[in-house]
Design an enzyme around this catalytic site. Structure first.
Site, short mmCIF file in Angstrom:
data_model
loop_
_atom_site.label_atom_id
_atom_site.label_comp_id
_atom_site.label_asym_id
_atom_site.label_seq_id
_atom_site.Cartn_x
_atom_site.Cartn_y
_atom_site.Cartn_z
N ASP A 1 2.62 14.81 -2.99
CA ASP A 1 1.37 15.49 -2.63
C ASP A 1 0.78 16.21 -3.84
O ASP A 1 -0.44 16.20 -4.05
CB ASP A 1 1.60 16.52 -1.52
N ASP B 1 8.68 17.01 3.43
CA ASP B 1 8.03 18.09 2.70
C ASP B 1 9.05 19.21 2.48
O ASP B 1 9.89 19.45 3.35
CB ASP B 1 6.83 18.63 3.47
#
Length: 171
Positions: free
Chosen positions: A145, A126
């Site tokens: 995401d 991330d």
């Protein structure tokens, strides 16, 4: 039952969008994984947006991240099953179901992007950090995401649209 209006391959041509999401997702993860150290922040828009590097061994919002490693395979299995369902669903769509095809392709591309990370790296990379005045932080996320979220919102909107069009007209 296959949709006769779908043709032989349905809306599988939209898999190019899934591939595009996958390529952009993996390229950005590779870049930030090499450019940043863990939890380093580069402020892009003060008080609102930063680049960072974080590894997530869990699911959304680090759900089950403290597991002993079994969650990696559980989430991988879920992603494989969901991806297979999405491909079949995409194949069965009719020619007039473009909105739904885009939604499914986005979710599929994101799911495969995070699946790759989970299987190959053991965690999801991330790097996008949204926050408010350096006090209120949304969990770090990535392109995959984002694609999953946009696709899921599109699916929800499509369901509401479909439900509304099926409601009988009251006089």
């Amino acid at each position: 039952m296959p949709n006769p209006a779908a043709g032989r391959f349905g809306r599988l041509a939209w898999l190019w969008l899934s591939l595009l999401v996958l390529v952009i997702d993996q390229a950005t993860k590779l870049y930030f994984n090499n450019a940043l150290t863990m939890y380093q922040q580069i402020v892009v828009i003060p008080d609102y947006f930063s680049w960072t590097l974080a590894y997530n061994t869990g699911a959304a919002f680090s759900f089950l991240a403290d597991g002993a490693g079994w969650q990696r395979w559980l989430f991988a299995l879920i992603a494989v099953v969901v991806s297979a369902v999405l491909v079949v669903w995409l194949k069965r769509l009719g020619r007039n179901e473009t909105w739904l095809a885009v939604a499914l392709a986005l979710v599929l591309g994101g799911a495969i992007g995070n699946l790759y990370d989970r299987i190959v790296l053991g965690h999801v990379v991330d790097f996008i950090l949204v926050h408010w005045q350096n006090r209120h932080y949304f969990p770090a996320f990535n392109v995959a995401d984002s694609a999953i979220t946009v696709g899921a919102v599109m699916l929800a909107l499509d369901m509401f649209k479909s439900k509304k069009s099926e409601d009988p007209v009251h006089d």
